[in-house]
Design a protein around this motif. Structure first.
Motif, PDB file in Angstrom:
ATOM      1  N   LYS A 266       0.835  -1.225   0.000  1.00 41.28           N
ATOM      2  CA  LYS A 266       0.000   0.000   0.000  1.00 41.28           C
ATOM      3  C   LYS A 266       0.858   1.258   0.000  1.00 41.28           C
ATOM      4  N   ASN A 267       2.011   1.187   0.638  1.00 42.06           N
ATOM      5  CA  ASN A 267       2.762   2.410   0.892  1.00 42.06           C
ATOM      6  C   ASN A 267       3.736   2.796  -0.217  1.00 42.06           C
ATOM      7  N   ILE A 268       3.558   2.285  -1.475  1.00 45.66           N
ATOM      8  CA  ILE A 268       4.522   2.715  -2.494  1.00 45.66           C
ATOM      9  C   ILE A 268       3.869   3.719  -3.433  1.00 45.66           C
ATOM     10  N   GLU A 269       4.754   4.490  -4.079  1.00 48.99           N
ATOM     11  CA  GLU A 269       4.243   5.553  -4.949  1.00 48.99           C
ATOM     12  C   GLU A 269       3.672   4.970  -6.234  1.00 48.99           C
ATOM     13  N   GLY A 270       2.781   5.748  -6.834  1.00 51.06           N
ATOM     14  CA  GLY A 270       2.135   5.289  -8.067  1.00 51.06           C
ATOM     15  C   GLY A 270       3.130   5.055  -9.191  1.00 51.06           C
ATOM     16  N   SER A 271       4.121   5.953  -9.346  1.00 51.13           N
ATOM     17  CA  SER A 271       5.077   5.802 -10.454  1.00 51.13           C
ATOM     18  C   SER A 271       5.914   4.535 -10.259  1.00 51.13           C
ATOM     19  N   GLU A 272       6.244   4.282  -9.025  1.00 51.18           N
ATOM     20  CA  GLU A 272       7.048   3.089  -8.743  1.00 51.18           C
ATOM     21  C   GLU A 272       6.249   1.820  -9.061  1.00 51.18           C
ATOM     22  N   ARG A 273       4.971   1.869  -8.677  1.00 50.11           N
ATOM     23  CA  ARG A 273       4.106   0.717  -8.935  1.00 50.11           C
ATOM     24  C   ARG A 273       4.000   0.459 -10.439  1.00 50.11           C
TER      25      ARG A 273
END
Ligand SMILES: Nc1ncnc2c1ncn2[C@@H]1O[C@H](COP(=O)(O)OP(=O)(O)OP(=O)(O)O)[C@@H](O)[C@H]1O
Ligand SMILES: [Mg+2]
Length: 461
Positions: A266-273
């Protein structure tokens, strides 16, 4: 000599033995009857000749002394004589007449040729064999009867029969020995081979058959050895192939699993995902390609790969493929040159053959640096057409060359993987070329570049 008695030895041996025995018995029977017949004929001729010579003497000097002289002569021989007049009244005889002689004497003799004739020849059932010769001495006419006791002839014949029996038994014994020896020499290798094939069927490929010579048995034993070697190779290849597949599947799956695990936090950034999802997508693409390639290979293995060959104008066809690939070459800064101006026709499946060329050109891009050149050229050579794809890339080290067409074989595993390779491209290309009735080879030198050559038959335009 220990002779293994088993079914085949027994069967072969008995067959041989009985056939040979029948031949032997027939032969011996034929010989025996002929010899007996000859023997009896000889006796009869001798008897008749003796009768004739008495007749000659009588005709020369017909006198009582002569008659007596003849009788005395026969008393000392193993034959008997009876001289009669025309009415068969006995004038003189060498011994007292017995029943057998009387019976022959009472036979109706009709006309007798001058040279005499045989009166009795039944040596088996009668007491005497006999001949008669007519004589004419002036007024006196009559017959000279000759007799020989059949017991002598029978003796002679039974001695002959005994000889035959001894010879027969000896030959049969010799025959039996030869047959046993021969069948042993045929069946021992057969039994050995049977054991070897039993071992093979149980999955034990360590077959060790000795050299059995140049005959059919030797050929069979060599075939079994080759079969064992091939089966062993196949088994090894299969387990190697399976372990390669599982290994190749494991790597992308590990990536997918790992990145999916991270991406769902849940705690990762959208771009990283998004980056992780891109990787997951790429890896699944690779997996899909690999499964497709494997499926193609499996179909080729089962000969279920349908090839529709048709006449193709090669140069136009190759130029079309080059145009398709040109953007990819441009992107990597590699020059692609197609050298084909001739009118050449070949029989190929255009779709499958395109797959071959795309694989080779794809390799040329992947394994060459920028500012290099890739040349696709076509030549005629001894009635065949040679398609040559030459690059100036990193080349393939000599020790890898023999294995380059094997499934999953890559020169530098980690680097090829980074370039997206699974090591199936060339093996598929080679099988496809062979399915198009061509053959493929590679020449390469590490650091200088590689050349892939494809030979196919040219057909009339
Ligand atoms: N033109 C080339 N120059 C140098 N090395 C090559 C060339 N073509 C093939 N190779 C070597 O041969 C190996 C096998 O080639 P192949 O095309 O079968 O597999 P791949 O390119 O690794 O994967 P795939 O084609 O299945 O995506 C490659 O990994 C590479 O090491
Ligand atoms: Mg490849």
């Amino acid at each position: 000599m220990v002779i293994p008695i088993n079914k085949i030895t027994l069967k072969l041996g008995l067959w041989f033995f009985f056939v040979m025995l029948i031949v032997e018995v027939c032969l011996f029977f034929f010989l025996h009857t002929n010899m007996v017949k000859d023997r009896v004929e000889e006796e009869l001729t001798a008897l008749q000749a003796r009768g004739n010579s008495h007749r000659d003497v009588l005709e020369d000097v017909y006198h009582e002394d002569t008659l007596r002289h003849i009788a005395v002569m026969e008393q000392n021989a193993d034959t008997e004589v009876i001289i009669t007049d025309q009415e068969k009244n006995i004038i003189i005889s060498s011994s007292k007449l017995d029943k057998g002689e009387q019976a022959i004497l009472s036979k109706n003799i009709n006309t007798v040729p001058r040279n005499g004739k045989v009166l009795e020849q039944e040596w088996r059932s009668e007491e005497y064999i006999s001949t008669v010769s007519p004589y004419t001495a002036g007024e006196q006419q009559g017959y000279v009867f000759m007799f020989k006791s059949t017991s002598q002839v029978q003796d002679l014949i039974s001695r002959l029969t005994r000889h035959f029996l001894v010879a027969g038994v000896l030959t049969a014994a010799l025959l039996l020995l030869t047959i046993l020896f021969l069948t042993k020499s045929v069946t021992t290798p057969l039994i050995r081979m049977k054991k070897a094939t039993e071992k093979l069927s149980k999955g034990d490929f360590s077959v060790d058959l000795p050299d059995m010579g140049e005959d059919e048995l030797g050929e069979l034993s060599r075939s079994i050895t080759v079969l064992a070697r091939d089966l062993k190779h196949l088994k090894e290849e299969r387990s190697e192939f399976l372990s390669s597949i599982s290994h190749e599947l494991r790597t992308p799956l590990t990536y997918i699993k790992g990145y999916a695990d991270v991406a769902r936090r849940k705690n990762i950034e959208g771009s990283e995902r998004d980056r992780y999802l891109d990787i997951i997508y790429e890896e699944s693409e690779k997996l899909t390609d690999m499964v497709k390639d494997l499926f193609d290979l499996a179909k080729m293995d089962q000969n279920m790969f349908v090839i529709h060959r048709e006449k193709v104008q090669l140069c136009a066809y190759l130029r079309g493929i080059c145009e398709k690939m040109r953007p990819a070459f441009k992107e990597k800064g590699i020059e692609l040159e197609a050298d084909c101006q001739k009118e050449i026709h070949v029989m190929i499946d255009p779709l499958r053959f395109e797959q071959v060329l795309l694989n080779l050109l794809d390799n040329a891009i992947k394994y060459s640096g920028s500012s290099t050149k890739v040349t696709l050229s076509v030549k005629r050579e001894k009635g065949e057409v040679v398609i040559e794809i030459k690059d100036e890339g990193r080349g393939i080290p000599e020790e890898h060359l023999p294995f380059i067409f094997e499934r999953f074989y890559r020169v530098d595993k980690s680097r090829s993987r980074d370039l997206g390779g699974t090591g199936l491209g060339l093996s598929i290309a080679k099988e496809l070329v062979e399915a198009n009735k061509g053959r493929m080879e590679v020449k390469s030198e590490a650091g200088k570049g590689s050349t892939f050559l494809i030979w196919i038959e040219e057909v009339a335009g």
